[in-house]
Design a protein around this motif. Structure first.
Motif, short mmCIF file in Angstrom:
data_model
loop_
_atom_site.label_atom_id
_atom_site.label_comp_id
_atom_site.label_asym_id
_atom_site.label_seq_id
_atom_site.Cartn_x
_atom_site.Cartn_y
_atom_site.Cartn_z
N ASP A 15 0.82 -1.21 0.00
CA ASP A 15 0.00 0.00 0.00
C ASP A 15 0.87 1.27 0.00
O ASP A 15 0.57 2.23 -0.71
CB ASP A 15 -0.96 -0.01 1.20
N SER A 16 1.95 1.25 0.80
CA SER A 16 2.78 2.47 0.85
C SER A 16 3.51 2.65 -0.48
O SER A 16 3.66 3.77 -0.98
CB SER A 16 3.76 2.43 2.03
N LEU A 17 3.92 1.54 -1.07
CA LEU A 17 4.60 1.60 -2.37
C LEU A 17 3.66 2.12 -3.45
O LEU A 17 4.03 2.94 -4.30
CB LEU A 17 5.08 0.19 -2.71
N ARG A 18 2.42 1.63 -3.39
CA ARG A 18 1.43 2.05 -4.38
C ARG A 18 1.23 3.57 -4.34
O ARG A 18 1.17 4.23 -5.37
CB ARG A 18 0.11 1.32 -4.07
N ASP A 19 1.18 4.13 -3.12
CA ASP A 19 1.02 5.59 -2.98
C ASP A 19 2.22 6.30 -3.61
O ASP A 19 2.06 7.29 -4.33
CB ASP A 19 0.94 5.99 -1.49
N PHE A 20 3.42 5.76 -3.37
CA PHE A 20 4.63 6.37 -3.91
C PHE A 20 4.61 6.34 -5.44
O PHE A 20 4.87 7.34 -6.11
CB PHE A 20 5.87 5.63 -3.38
N VAL A 21 4.25 5.18 -5.99
CA VAL A 21 4.27 5.03 -7.45
C VAL A 21 3.23 5.96 -8.09
O VAL A 21 3.52 6.64 -9.10
CB VAL A 21 4.04 3.55 -7.86
N LYS A 22 2.04 6.00 -7.48
CA LYS A 22 0.98 6.86 -8.04
C LYS A 22 1.38 8.33 -8.04
O LYS A 22 1.09 9.07 -8.97
CB LYS A 22 -0.30 6.71 -7.20
N ALA A 23 2.08 8.76 -6.97
CA ALA A 23 2.44 10.18 -6.85
C ALA A 23 3.71 10.52 -7.64
O ALA A 23 3.78 11.57 -8.29
CB ALA A 23 2.64 10.54 -5.38
N GLU A 24 4.71 9.65 -7.61
CA GLU A 24 6.04 10.03 -8.10
C GLU A 24 6.40 9.46 -9.47
O GLU A 24 7.33 9.91 -10.09
CB GLU A 24 7.13 9.59 -7.10
N ILE A 25 5.69 8.40 -9.89
CA ILE A 25 6.12 7.73 -11.13
C ILE A 25 5.07 7.85 -12.24
O ILE A 25 5.34 8.43 -13.30
CB ILE A 25 6.47 6.24 -10.85
N THR A 26 3.88 7.32 -11.98
CA THR A 26 2.86 7.25 -13.06
C THR A 26 2.66 8.58 -13.79
O THR A 26 2.62 8.59 -15.02
CB THR A 26 1.52 6.71 -12.50
N PRO A 27 2.55 9.72 -13.07
CA PRO A 27 2.27 10.96 -13.81
C PRO A 27 3.40 11.39 -14.75
O PRO A 27 3.17 12.24 -15.62
CB PRO A 27 2.09 12.01 -12.69
N HIS A 28 4.60 10.85 -14.56
CA HIS A 28 5.75 11.34 -15.34
C HIS A 28 6.19 10.42 -16.47
O HIS A 28 7.11 10.76 -17.22
CB HIS A 28 6.95 11.57 -14.40
N ILE A 29 5.54 9.25 -16.59
CA ILE A 29 6.02 8.25 -17.55
C ILE A 29 6.07 8.80 -18.99
O ILE A 29 7.07 8.65 -19.69
CB ILE A 29 5.15 6.96 -17.49
N THR A 30 5.00 9.47 -19.40
CA THR A 30 4.95 9.96 -20.79
C THR A 30 6.12 10.91 -21.07
O THR A 30 6.80 10.80 -22.10
CB THR A 30 3.61 10.66 -21.07
N LYS A 31 6.40 11.80 -20.12
CA LYS A 31 7.50 12.76 -20.29
C LYS A 31 8.84 12.00 -20.36
O LYS A 31 9.68 12.27 -21.22
CB LYS A 31 7.48 13.73 -19.11
N TRP A 32 9.04 11.04 -19.47
CA TRP A 32 10.30 10.28 -19.47
C TRP A 32 10.45 9.47 -20.76
O TRP A 32 11.57 9.33 -21.27
CB TRP A 32 10.36 9.35 -18.26
N GLU A 33 9.35 8.94 -21.25
CA GLU A 33 9.40 8.19 -22.52
C GLU A 33 9.87 9.11 -23.63
O GLU A 33 10.68 8.75 -24.48
CB GLU A 33 8.02 7.62 -22.86
N GLU A 34 9.33 10.35 -23.65
CA GLU A 34 9.70 11.32 -24.70
C GLU A 34 11.17 11.72 -24.57
O GLU A 34 11.88 11.86 -25.56
CB GLU A 34 8.82 12.57 -24.60
N GLU A 35 11.62 11.90 -23.31
CA GLU A 35 13.00 12.37 -23.08
C GLU A 35 14.02 11.24 -23.18
O GLU A 35 15.23 11.49 -23.22
CB GLU A 35 13.11 13.00 -21.68
#
Ligand SMILES: Cc1cc2nc3c(=O)[nH]c(=O)nc-3n(C[C@H](O)[C@H](O)[C@H](O)COP(=O)(O)OP(=O)(O)OC[C@H]3O[C@@H](n4cnc5c(N)ncnc54)[C@H](O)[C@@H]3O)c2cc1C
Length: 387
Positions: A15-35
């Motif tokens: 559960d704590s990991l899921r919160d971290f991934v949702k906040a810190e990773i998922t929103p940035h994937i598209t940008k990181w893929e582009e970069e």
């Protein structure tokens, strides 16, 4: 989560990991893929949270936990993050490179490389593959020649994940008759790196590395000289299991995206999830997913109990890689034309999934290992005497 294999603590960790991934990773994937790269800041944050050193001893800054926590991490990052590229960055660091430091690194190596790897200050890569040695690792040509207190390294590596933006490479080199694993700092004189342009998993950087007269202190030798091939064979079982677990997570993500989409999309006056042909396809995929998820949990549990599970890891790598490709193909089909648009993550997953039966050992090589165990009764023995 199946209580047969996971405790309340594993579930709280999820559960704590899921919160971290949702906040810190998922929103940035598209940008990181582009970069074409992942922000180093997020890897540092993951380190601060303890996610990069779950099984590492506390005296080296790790959490001292069992493998089931790693199983939760690999599945959750893939499922909630929804990016095989990001999963590759984490796995290459924590389960490819760091495994060698944990299992056979000297106290010097643990202080110099493991501690900053756990905190996310140094990012590692594993250099086995060469232009003329991929599946056939014994054919590698990179040499490490002893010169006083140094090794002089010459040769090249290719397809190295984290090799372009990472800090060090655990490198398989020829030392006399055998193979040895030696850590090379990637900013050393004589190292040149070029970034490879890939079809998918674009946020994971992949490099070609050239070593020209690179001087490395002998202290950077991992374990014993000449034992590298056995260390690689041993580490590959956990590497393949973490890849299979990530496949399970990615498939869950693809299925959930698809279930949502077919509940919202309408055709012929009703939601498309009311068409029997699609419902039956979902039923088949869900059944296959559940079977492999259970086998994956069971194998993780056996590994966490110290069992040597080469056959199971190879089977999981083989079959979850195939199933992932089949699943993203079938799921994309249910999105119709929208599935082919960059805007929908299912298209990216389709592109990313193609490498999974290739890296970490191809499907053909998995079948070779399984058939040697089943047909020839070959017994793969553990290689490490834990340091
Ligand atoms: C995106 C990406 C990331 C990677 N990351 C890393 C990394 O971090 N570190 C690293 O060391 N490597 C990495 N690799 C390399 C990867 O592990 C190799 O590509 C893979 O092991 C296959 O080697 P090869 O490409 O040389 O293919 P080859 O070995 O040339 O194989 C070509 C074909 O022949 C088949 N084949 C070969 N031998 C046999 C056999 N005995 N029986 C039947 N079929 C056979 C193969 O299955 C394949 O279909 C990465 C690769 C990619 C694409």
């Amino acid at each position: 989560m199946d209580k047969l294999f996971y405790t309340e603590e594993h579930i709280l960790f999820r559960d704590s990991l899921r919160d971290f991934v949702k906040a810190e990773i998922t929103p940035h994937i598209t940008k990181w893929e582009e970069e074409g790269k992942v922000d180093r800041g997020v890897l540092k944050k993951a380190g601060e949270m303890g996610f990069l050193g779950l099984e590492v001893d506390e005296k080296y800054g790790g959490m001292g936990l069992d493998f089931m926590y790693s199983a939760v991490l690999c599945e959750e990052i893939a499922q909630t993050g929804g990016s095989p590229g990001f999963s590759t960055v984490i796995a290459s660091h924590s389960y490819l490179a760091m495994n060698y430091l944990v299992n056979a690194g000297s106290p010097f190596i643990k202080e110099k490389y493991l501690v900053p790897s756990v905190s996310g200050e140094k990012i590692g890569s594993l250099g086995m593959t060469e232009p003329f040695a991929g599946s056939d690792l014994r054919a590698l040509r990179t040499t490490a020649k002893r010169d006083g207190d140094f090794y002089i390294i010459d040769g090249s590596k290719t397809f190295i994940s984290n090799g372009y933006y990472g800090d060090y490479c655990v490198t398989a080199c020829k030392t006399g008759e055998g193979i040895s694993m030696i850590i090379i700092d990637l900013d050393s004189e004589g190292v040149s790196r070029s970034k490879l342009d890939k079809v998918g998993i674009r946020c994971s950087d992949t490099a070609e590395l050239a070593f020209n007269n690179v001087k490395v202190p002998v202290e950077n030798l991992i374990g014993e000289e000449g034992k590298g091939f056995y260390y690689m064979m041993e580490s590959l079982q956990e590497e393949r299991l973490t890849l299979a677990i990530a496949n399970i997570g990615t498939m869950r993500y693809a299925l959930d995206l698809t279930l949502q989409y077919i509940s919202e999309r309408k055709a012929f006056g009703k939601s498309i999830n009311q068409f029997q042909v699609l419902r039956h396809k979902i039923a088949e995929l869900e059944t296959e997913w559940s079977a492999w998820k259970t086998f994956s949990d069971h194998t993780s549990y056996k590994l966490s109990q110290g069992e040597h599970v080469v056959k199971e890891c190879s089977m999981l790598k083989l079959k979850t890689s195939d199933l992932l490709n089949k699943m993203v193909y079938d799921c994309l089909q249910m999105f119709g034309g929208y599935g082919f648009m960059e805007e929908y993550p299912i298209g990216r997953l389709h592109r990313d999934a193609r490498v999974i039966p290739i890296y970490g050992g191809t499907s053909e090589i998995m079948k070779e290992i399984i058939s040697k165990i089943v047909v020839d009764n070959k017994n793969y023995k553990p290689a490490y005497k834990k340091v």
